[in-house]
Design an enzyme around this catalytic site. Structure first.
Site, PDB file in Angstrom:
ATOM      1  N   LYS A  78       0.832  -1.197   0.000  1.00  0.00           N
ATOM      2  CA  LYS A  78       0.000   0.000   0.000  1.00  0.00           C
ATOM      3  C   LYS A  78       0.873   1.254   0.000  1.00  0.00           C
ATOM      4  CE  LYS A  78      -4.050   1.894   2.457  1.00  0.00           C
ATOM      5  NZ  LYS A  78      -4.964   1.698   3.599  1.00  0.00           N
ATOM      6  N   SER A 153      -9.783   1.692   2.571  1.00  0.00           N
ATOM      7  CA  SER A 153      -8.880   2.439   1.712  1.00  0.00           C
ATOM      8  C   SER A 153      -7.825   1.579   1.016  1.00  0.00           C
ATOM      9  CB  SER A 153      -8.170   3.522   2.544  1.00  0.00           C
ATOM     10  OG  SER A 153      -7.410   2.930   3.589  1.00  0.00           O
ATOM     11  N   SER A 177     -10.238  -0.665   6.823  1.00  0.00           N
ATOM     12  CA  SER A 177      -9.635  -0.453   5.505  1.00  0.00           C
ATOM     13  C   SER A 177      -8.872  -1.641   4.936  1.00  0.00           C
ATOM     14  CB  SER A 177      -8.698   0.767   5.549  1.00  0.00           C
ATOM     15  OG  SER A 177      -9.447   1.944   5.676  1.00  0.00           O
TER      16      SER A 177
END
Length: 474
Positions: A78, A153, A177
């Site tokens: 990420k 996210s 997330s």
């Protein structure tokens, strides 16, 4: 030809050490798949140029007989987790050109294990969102239906694993997330106990809520990654040591907070999948008990007071002066206003403003202090619940993945997607989403996730139940 569709970390490790294929072969297979499919999915913001070089180094280690479970395993990372010498932007314009000066502790441990980093995965800007529509670089699409979101996210990380573009991935979880996009993309997503994996090198969104977590195909793979990253870190004062070796209950008692699962906003197919999951556990001999969590209905409201307050504080450091995006103005104040106004996206600005409001004089006691008090009540509710049960189950999300654009203009509707996930972050307990069915819509199978929650530092309970449910163990 490597069959990526059935490959797991354990299977790949066995094949690598037995010489069935090399780390370079494996990396090339994933790079080919990315070239073929990521133009549609957009899971990656950047694919690293030295992937094959990393793989070659892993092959040397394997040939020397020094391979561990993650040696040569291709991972997506990420965009808010730092890798020294590589760009890291949290999918935000305001960090344009920023290059990480050091490794996050989790990354350092993975490097020591010989993992291969494929590239930066897309995300909602600074981890703010549940759909990856808030990325400054475009939305990530769901590999099961390109018209739908991958979640957020950590949407890029989930889509990379769910779409076969990485064997596993790292995300971060502030209010769901990792788990929510895992549910949408049909993969396993683990939010560990707060502090069990160091936050050093993770760009801060909500410091009392954030935790790095893996997204994988199997529960066993999530356990491998968790074991590689966990542990106390001198660079993170909130980090903790794992629990001393404790026997996992042979038949954990499972609690169901039915009073919290009666809202109108829950998709009937999600509830059908949940009830089928309850019966599956019951059929395997587990005791199921209805439990009460008296204050859980306030979790979402508490989260959306405390989280923006921490966001407002953490993002104040991005001022367009020291690094990242800068816009010249007539005065220094203009520099700040223009740089932050243009550098941050709409959702980031919304949460910064909301956080500043709840922390302001005259409203701090009315909002922030009350939310903090209710957070403490929630912790007590969970302590009491875990006196009678070993795990709690509920849906991961109230519905399967929604269509791109459906909720982007309605923040409240978007925030309601977090209703089942935020509590674990507020309380600090570990939680994991596993695939538990699907909904047929428009000729597509839309995955549905089941969330399992355990007591502090009892990831072992999550792994045991998840493996049993998915048939990874007898």
């Amino acid at each position: 030809m490597i069959d990526l569709s059935t490959l797991t970390i354990q299977k790949a490790h066995d094949a690598l050490t037995q010489g069935e294929f090399t780390a370079r072969d494996l990396a090339e297979a994933y790079l080919a798949e990315i070239k073929k499919r990521d133009g549609d999915i957009h899971a990656y913001l950047e694919v690293y140029e030295d992937v094959l070089k990393q793989a070659d180094a892993a092959d040397l280690r394997i040939k020397a007989g020094k391979a561990v479970a993650l040696t040569g395993i291709p991972l997506a990372i990420k965009d808010n987790i730092l890798i020294e010498g590589r760009r890291a932007q949290s999918a935000s314009k305001i960090l344009d050109g920023y290059v990480a000066p050091y490794d996050a502790t989790a990354i350092k441990k993975l490097k020591e294990a010989g993992a291969v980093f494929i590239g930066r995965a897309n995300m909602d800007e600074f981890a703010m969102g549940g759909s990856t529509e808030n990325s400054a670089f475009g939305v990530t699409k769901n590999p099961h239906d390109l018209a739908r979101v991958a979640g957020g996210s950590s949407g890029g990380s989930a889509a990379a694993v769910g779409g076969g573009l990485a064997l596993a991935a790292l995300g971060s979880d502030t209010g769901g997330s990792v788990r929510q996009p895992a549910s949408y993309c049909g993969v396993v997503g683990l939010k560990p106990t707060y502090g069990s994996i160091s936050r050093h090198g993770l760009m801060a969104m909500g410091s009392s809520l954030d935790i790095i977590g893996p997204l994988t195909k199997t529960v066993a793979d999530a356990e491998i990654l968790f074991d590689a990253m966990k542990g106390k870190d001198r660079y993170d004062s909130t980090s903790i040591d794992p629990i001393p070796e404790t026997a996992t209950p042979k038949k954990p008692v499972i609690g169901v907070p039915r009073h919290f699962l009666t809202g109108d906003g829950i998709d009937p197919e999600v509830m059908r999948a949940f009830e089928a999951s309850v019966e599956k556990f019951r059929g395997m001999g587990y005791e199921i008990r209805d439990i009460e969590l008296p204050n859980i209905e306030y979790s979402l409201a508490v989260y959306y007071v405390l989280m923006p307050a921490e966001v407002s504080t953490n993002l104040s450091r991005f001022d367009g002066v020291k690094y990242g995006y800068h816009k010249d103005g007539a005065t220094l104040l203009d520099d700040y206003l223009l740089s932050r106004g243009e550098g941050f996206g709409r959702e980031a600005r919304r949460r910064i403003m909301l956080g500043a409001y709840v922390l302001s004089s005259g409203y701090y006691d009315a909002y922030y202090n009350k939310a903090s008090a209710v957070r403490e009540l929630l912790k007590k509710d969970f302590v009491k619940a875990f006196e009678s049960v070993d795990a709690i189950i509920m849906p991961t999300a109230p519905a399967p993945a929604f269509k791109i654009g459906d909720k982007i203009s309605d923040p409240v509707a978007m925030y309601l997607e977090d209703i089942f996930t935020v509590t674990a972050n507020l309380v600090g307990v570990p939680a994991m989403s596993i695939p538990a069915g699907s909904k047929q819509e428009g000729g597509k199978d839309l995955p549905i996730g089941l969330q399992i929650i355990a007591d502090m530092r009892r990831e072992d309970v999550l792994f045991a139940l998840g493996k049993k449910f998915l048939g990874e163990v007898e």
